[in-house]
Design an enzyme around this catalytic site. Structure first.
Site, PDB file in Angstrom:
ATOM      1  N   TYR A 149       0.858  -1.189   0.000  1.00 28.39           N
ATOM      2  CA  TYR A 149       0.000   0.000   0.000  1.00 28.39           C
ATOM      3  C   TYR A 149       0.893   1.237   0.000  1.00 28.39           C
ATOM      4  O   TYR A 149       2.064   1.180   0.376  1.00 28.39           O
ATOM      5  CB  TYR A 149      -0.868   0.058   1.266  1.00 28.39           C
ATOM      6  N   HIS A 182     -11.807  -4.816  -4.158  1.00 30.27           N
ATOM      7  CA  HIS A 182     -11.246  -5.242  -2.872  1.00 30.27           C
ATOM      8  C   HIS A 182     -12.118  -6.306  -2.223  1.00 30.27           C
ATOM      9  O   HIS A 182     -12.296  -6.349  -1.008  1.00 30.27           O
ATOM     10  CB  HIS A 182     -11.084  -4.043  -1.927  1.00 30.27           C
ATOM     11  N   LYS A 192      -3.770  -2.557  -8.362  1.00 32.18           N
ATOM     12  CA  LYS A 192      -4.938  -3.347  -7.971  1.00 32.18           C
ATOM     13  C   LYS A 192      -5.986  -2.443  -7.326  1.00 32.18           C
ATOM     14  O   LYS A 192      -5.691  -1.741  -6.356  1.00 32.18           O
ATOM     15  CB  LYS A 192      -4.527  -4.447  -6.999  1.00 32.18           C
TER      16      LYS A 192
END
Length: 384
Positions: free
Chosen positions: A129, A277, A253
């Site tokens: 992240y 997600h 993503k």
């Protein structure tokens, strides 16, 4: 029961895991509308069956991010996977290696990268992240590269965690004696899990973040660090910075919109994962499979297009490919199999999926992955 489908392993995992852990994996955001749509929209797609086609030599092999694969499937990153089974990331990585598919190690996994590499002799894909502390991001990137990782799966749809009510109900989002007592009761109801994971799976810490979170064994300390590090100010300029830091393959993503897909291509990303997600962020956002066709039409010829969310079988893999994906990532199914039966469960799940994909190709009259296309689907207008 001899498990055969993802639903079977889900049932076994539910019996084995403490409720708060099962719900952590199982749950979605809000009223879980998107979570349900991820699966339901796959079920609504119809395949075109063909006969008297030479299907004596069907081949499920493919390539994902330049890596040869036995089928176009990769294990998606799942946080806390090492709490689902003893040294869970290692077991899953071994199963993926045996099945000939990539494994993606989450930043917030239990087993560190060095342990996974030592156990398999092969570097996984690595997920990350964007954190407020860019120094921490650089350190994680450097460690991943030094560990042999050449594919980075960068999650872009988590400026803040979604509202996941199951975690609230189970005390996962709270600290204090009441929440601890609630979790303790659930733990005591799962003695097999305690024996295998809590006792046999030590150390239970966030292995990839030991430098950033020295007290990583304390869930409350870790949660406080994560809450402070999620960066809602991230923009495409930060992705440009990331591209300059990472010399390997870069997959973004969490893309659901055509404009964002075009921006991802312009940023220099090597691939896109169409993803909501797992329904865990914005409830009532579209199912990933529903968002896929428009993105495929817009940028499918310019980038490597993957998807995740709702994939539950080899048939679903075929459907995703027919709608424009080059491959899929799967999360919950491998976690269910891991929690239920460890490495053997994940190995069996992947074997079943490869066989199911091969049979689907056979009955659809297609022999090569690259030849799967929208013509193998029955359009809504064609249905009786």
């Amino acid at each position: 029961m001899y498990p055969a489908t993802a639903a079977d392993w889900r049932l076994l995992a539910q019996r084995r895991l403490p409720r708060f852990l099962f719900d952590y994996v199982e749950g979605g955001a809000g009223d879980e509308v998107t979570l349900a749509a991820n699966v339901a929209d796959f079920a609504d797609i119809r395949l075109r069956q063909r006969v008297l086609v030479d299907v004596s030599d069907v081949d499920t092999r493919s390539q994902l991010a330049g890596q040869a694969c036995a089928m176009p499937v990769a294990l998606a990153p799942v946080g806390l996977a090492g709490l689902m089974a003893r040294r869970g990331e290692v077991q899953a990585a071994r199963a993926a290696l045996a099945a000939g598919v990539p494994f993606t190690l989450s930043t917030v996994g239990i087993c560190p990268l060095v342990e996974v590499v030592a156990a398999t002799g092969q570097a996984p894909w690595f997920q990350l992240y964007m954190l407020r502390d860019r120094g921490a991001v650089r350190a994680l990137l450097d460690a991943a590269w030094a560990g042999g990782c050449r594919t980075l799966v960068f999650t872009v749809d988590l400026p803040l965690p979604g509202m996941r009510w199951r975690d609230v109900r189970n005390g996962m989002a709270a600290s204090g004696a009441r929440a601890a007592l609630l979790r303790a009761r659930q733990v005591l109801a799962s003695p097999g899990w305690v024996r295998e994971v809590v006792i046999g799976g030590r150390p239970l810490s966030f292995g990839n973040l030991h430098q950033q979170v020295p007290d990583g064994r304390d869930l409350n300390a870790f949660k406080a660090w994560i809450d402070a590090q999620f960066d809602p100010g991230v923009t495409w300029r930060d992705i440009d910075w990331l591209r300059g830091q990472w010399p390997g393959k870069l997959l973004l993503k969490g893309i659901l919109e055509v404009d964002d897909a075009r921006a991802a291509v312009a940023s220099g990303a090597d691939g896109i994962v169409v993803s909501n997600h797992g329904g865990r962020q914005l409830d009532t956002a579209p199912a990933s499979i529903a968002a896929l066709p428009a993105i495929a039409r817009a940028v499918g010829s310019q980038t490597e297009l993957l998807m995740d969310g709702g994939v539950r079988s080899g048939v679903d893999v075929f459907k995703a490919l027919a709608l424009g994906a080059r491959g899929v990532l799967v999360g919950r199914p491998w976690i269910w199999a891991l929690a239920a039966q460890g490495q053997a469960g994940v190995t069996q799940l992947l074997a079943h999926w490869q066989r199911e994909l091969l049979l689907t190709m056979t009955l659809a009259g297609v022999t090569r992955i690259a030849d799967i296309n929208p013509s193998h689907l029955i359009t809504p207008q064609e249905r009786p």
